[in-house]
Write an enzyme that holds these catalytic residues in place. Structure first.
Site, PDB file in Angstrom:
ATOM      1  N   HIS A 190       0.820  -1.210   0.000  1.00  0.00           N
ATOM      2  CA  HIS A 190       0.000   0.000   0.000  1.00  0.00           C
ATOM      3  C   HIS A 190       0.856   1.264   0.000  1.00  0.00           C
ATOM      4  O   HIS A 190       1.848   1.346   0.729  1.00  0.00           O
ATOM      5  CB  HIS A 190      -0.917   0.021   1.231  1.00  0.00           C
ATOM      6  CG  HIS A 190      -2.112   0.901   1.064  1.00  0.00           C
ATOM      7  ND1 HIS A 190      -2.025   2.269   1.074  1.00  0.00           N
ATOM      8  CD2 HIS A 190      -3.414   0.594   0.878  1.00  0.00           C
ATOM      9  CE1 HIS A 190      -3.236   2.783   0.907  1.00  0.00           C
ATOM     10  NE2 HIS A 190      -4.099   1.791   0.786  1.00  0.00           N
ATOM     11  N   GLY A 238       4.044  22.666   9.745  1.00  0.00           N
ATOM     12  CA  GLY A 238       5.395  22.157   9.913  1.00  0.00           C
ATOM     13  C   GLY A 238       6.386  22.695   8.899  1.00  0.00           C
ATOM     14  O   GLY A 238       6.030  23.441   7.973  1.00  0.00           O
ATOM     15  N   ASP A 239       7.636  22.310   9.097  1.00  0.00           N
ATOM     16  CA  ASP A 239       8.719  22.768   8.228  1.00  0.00           C
ATOM     17  C   ASP A 239       8.738  21.988   6.910  1.00  0.00           C
ATOM     18  O   ASP A 239       8.069  20.962   6.763  1.00  0.00           O
ATOM     19  CB  ASP A 239      10.068  22.585   8.950  1.00  0.00           C
ATOM     20  CG  ASP A 239      10.161  23.442  10.208  1.00  0.00           C
ATOM     21  OD1 ASP A 239       9.467  24.481  10.254  1.00  0.00           O
ATOM     22  OD2 ASP A 239      10.906  23.047  11.124  1.00  0.00           O
ATOM     23  N   HIS A 256       9.553  14.193   8.997  1.00  0.00           N
ATOM     24  CA  HIS A 256      10.120  13.564  10.190  1.00  0.00           C
ATOM     25  C   HIS A 256      11.021  12.426   9.706  1.00  0.00           C
ATOM     26  O   HIS A 256      10.632  11.662   8.815  1.00  0.00           O
ATOM     27  CB  HIS A 256       8.986  13.036  11.071  1.00  0.00           C
ATOM     28  CG  HIS A 256       9.429  12.515  12.397  1.00  0.00           C
ATOM     29  ND1 HIS A 256      10.072  11.314  12.542  1.00  0.00           N
ATOM     30  CD2 HIS A 256       9.320  13.042  13.650  1.00  0.00           C
ATOM     31  CE1 HIS A 256      10.331  11.106  13.820  1.00  0.00           C
ATOM     32  NE2 HIS A 256       9.892  12.147  14.510  1.00  0.00           N
ATOM     33  N   PRO A 257      12.224  12.273  10.256  1.00  0.00           N
ATOM     34  CA  PRO A 257      13.176  11.302   9.704  1.00  0.00           C
ATOM     35  C   PRO A 257      12.677   9.866   9.663  1.00  0.00           C
ATOM     36  O   PRO A 257      13.067   9.103   8.772  1.00  0.00           O
ATOM     37  CB  PRO A 257      14.401  11.451  10.616  1.00  0.00           C
ATOM     38  CG  PRO A 257      13.923  12.197  11.821  1.00  0.00           C
ATOM     39  CD  PRO A 257      12.786  13.038  11.376  1.00  0.00           C
ATOM     40  N   THR A 258      11.827   9.477  10.609  1.00  0.00           N
ATOM     41  CA  THR A 258      11.332   8.093  10.606  1.00  0.00           C
ATOM     42  C   THR A 258       9.820   7.995  10.503  1.00  0.00           C
ATOM     43  O   THR A 258       9.295   6.963  10.088  1.00  0.00           O
ATOM     44  CB  THR A 258      11.771   7.355  11.889  1.00  0.00           C
ATOM     45  OG1 THR A 258      11.277   8.079  13.040  1.00  0.00           O
ATOM     46  CG2 THR A 258      13.284   7.242  11.963  1.00  0.00           C
ATOM     47  N   ALA A 259       9.101   9.055  10.867  1.00  0.00           N
ATOM     48  CA  ALA A 259       7.635   9.010  10.868  1.00  0.00           C
ATOM     49  C   ALA A 259       7.035   9.686   9.648  1.00  0.00           C
ATOM     50  O   ALA A 259       5.815   9.634   9.445  1.00  0.00           O
ATOM     51  CB  ALA A 259       7.090   9.657  12.135  1.00  0.00           C
ATOM     52  N   GLY A 260       7.852  10.318   8.809  1.00  0.00           N
ATOM     53  CA  GLY A 260       7.353  10.921   7.584  1.00  0.00           C
ATOM     54  C   GLY A 260       6.424  12.087   7.846  1.00  0.00           C
ATOM     55  O   GLY A 260       6.736  12.994   8.622  1.00  0.00           O
TER      56      GLY A 260
END
Length: 502
Positions: free
Chosen positions: A81, A163-164, A168-172
């Site tokens: 998905h 947000g910027d 997020h590096p792991t949460a996207g």
């Protein structure tokens, strides 16, 4: 007033039960109910269905996104998905006492809080989208986590709503929105050739010339080709029609459906439509279904009579040749109706763009009106029960004359206090109604005017019931105190305008 909202967050984890359990646990809380949870290892995705009050379900969704960001690492995630976030999509769906506009306001609040608390950027979609291009989830999710991670840094058009310009590096990133009820419907074919499923999906989905309100894609799931679809408005494009076209398209390639599945929950009406279509029942109506008819009768809303069936028993009780229910109960009912109308008007304005500046005031009004409405509804029975207590006191006094004055005074004070409470509570309702004229849609002025008239009738009737009970009381100090309160309420009633005409 009930504010029932459904939330169906999709998380990018369908294989590790412990992680899904942790996310579900984080979303639990007072006023939030778990209806369903689906895990799919091929898609590597889970769908959680929650329902609850407006404020409670907002917090539940925020906590769920936070926990997903903690336990899911998209850099290690693989699945059939498409996805761009650990908490991939969080839609809010109006159920009862809220509008789609209310859910838009919720989505914006939740999006802002997710970024503030967890530094997970948020995109808004569907009805909450800030631009037409972002109404479609596929446009927002284009490139998925890996592609968006790079593009967002250089393309201003891909910048999050909250947000910027960096994921997020792991949460996207998470997509939050508001929409009508959606049916997630998948059809499995008797082939492993996923190319066929993709061709069928292309034929039925709106974006490539198929049905309106259908999104579709083809996947290989559990060793079978799957036509995976979202029906975003099942009333205009029903499930049975989509299934028939999938079946016909499949026949062109020498295959056929072997089964289908619902992911999450499906509205009962969608299944009723399918039953009518496939069974070819003449003059079909949902009231022909036993459970529907039973529910309607038990709730006082049978098809025959409509809304009238809900109020007719009380009106007929008022008309019956017996003392209760009487004027006191009718006054309490009028006050409760005034509070109900006012809450409806406030709820339909709250969350709309033109009234966002009044959001806090409208929310406070809705909350207070809900409490007053419940108290006034209770007084409908309370007034009748107080009258019965007075009659019992007079009978008991005949058998014990020494206690007569005390028994009768105690009963009359109860019978006096209830309608006085109705008058005081309804006066508060009337003041809220007055304040709502300036902060709600002028198109609903007639509803507020009706609420004002009901409140005036309730106060007038309740005070008349207070006075008639005072005539039999021996406690002079109590009588004097009550008459002072009556005078103050009558003065406020006399000074209050009947309606705003400007």
């Amino acid at each position: 007033m009930s504010t029932l909202v459904e939330c169906v967050p999709n998380f990018s984890e369908g294989r590790d039960k412990a992680k899904v359990d942790a996310i579900v646990e984080a979303m639990k809380g007072d006023g939030v109910y778990l209806l369903d949870r689906e895990m799919d290892s091929d898609h590597n995705r889970c769908v959680i269905t929650l329902v609850g009050e407006r404020e409670a379900i907002q917090e539940a969704a925020i906590r769920g996104v936070g926990k997903a960001a903690e336990v899911i690492d998209l850099t290690q995630h693989q699945g059939a998905h498409p996805r761009m976030g650990a908490a991939d999509v969080v839609p809010f769906i109006p159920i009862d006492g809220v509008t789609l506009e209310d859910c838009v306001a919720m989505a914006k609040h939740v999006g802002a809080e997710i970024w503030k608390r967890y530094l997970v950027p948020v995109y808004l979609y569907e009805a909450a989208a800030a631009t037409p291009e972002r109404q479609n989830l596929e446009n927002v999710r284009r490139g998925q986590f890996e592609g968006l991670r790079d593009e967002v840094k250089t393309n201003p058009e891909r910048r999050p709503d909250f947000g910027d310009a960096a994921l997020h590096p792991t949460a996207g990133a998470t997509v939050v929105g508001a929409r009508k009820a959606l049916v997630a419907y998948n059809v499995f074919l008797n082939t492993a050739d996923v190319a066929i499923a993709k061709k069928i999906a292309k034929a039925v989905r709106q974006s490539s010339g198929g049905f309106r309100f259908v999104k579709g894609a083809g996947f290989l799931v559990r060793g079978l080709a799957q036509v995976s679809m979202n029906l975003t408005d099942f009333e205009q494009t029903p499930v049975h029609r989509v299934f028939e076209v999938v079946k016909r398209e499949a026949a062109r390639y020498g295959v056929m459906p072997v089964s289908s599945e619902i992911v999450g929950l499906i509205p009962k009406k969608a299944l009723e439509q399918a039953a009518e279509w496939f069974l070819q029942v003449e003059n079909f109506d949902s009231s022909l279904i036993l459970e529907n008819r039973l529910t309607a009768v038990m709730s006082g809303k049978a098809a025959v009579g409509g809304l009238r069936a809900g109020v007719e028993p009380f009106i007929e009780q008022l008309a019956a040749p017996k003392a209760t229910p009487g004027g006191g109960s009718a006054a309490a009912a009028a006050g409760a109706m005034a509070a109900g109308l006012a809450a409806m008007v406030a709820s339909m304005s709250r969350g709309k763009k033109a009234y966002l500046q009044y959001e806090a005031q409208l929310s406070a009004a809705i909350g207070r009106l809900g409490a007053l409405r419940e108290e006034l509804k209770a007084a409908v029975d309370g007034d009748a029960e107080a009258y019965d207590t007075v009659m019992k006191a007079y009978k008991q006094a005949k058998s014990d004359p020494r206690e007569a004055d005390g028994l009768i005074d105690a009963a009359l004070k109860l019978a006096t206090g209830i309608p006085l409470g109705v008058a005081e509570k309804t006066q508060e309702v009337a003041q809220i109604v007055q304040n709502l004229f300036a902060v709600t849609s002028p198109n609903m002025k007639s509803d507020l005017t009706t609420a004002q008239a009901l409140a005036r009738a309730a106060i007038t009737g309740a005070l008349a019931n207070v006075e008639i009970n005072l005539d039999g009381l021996k406690d002079a100090a109590y009588v004097s105190s009550m008459r002072t309160k009556i005078a103050a309420l009558r003065e406020r009633l006399g000074n209050a305008p009947l309606a705003i005409t400007a």
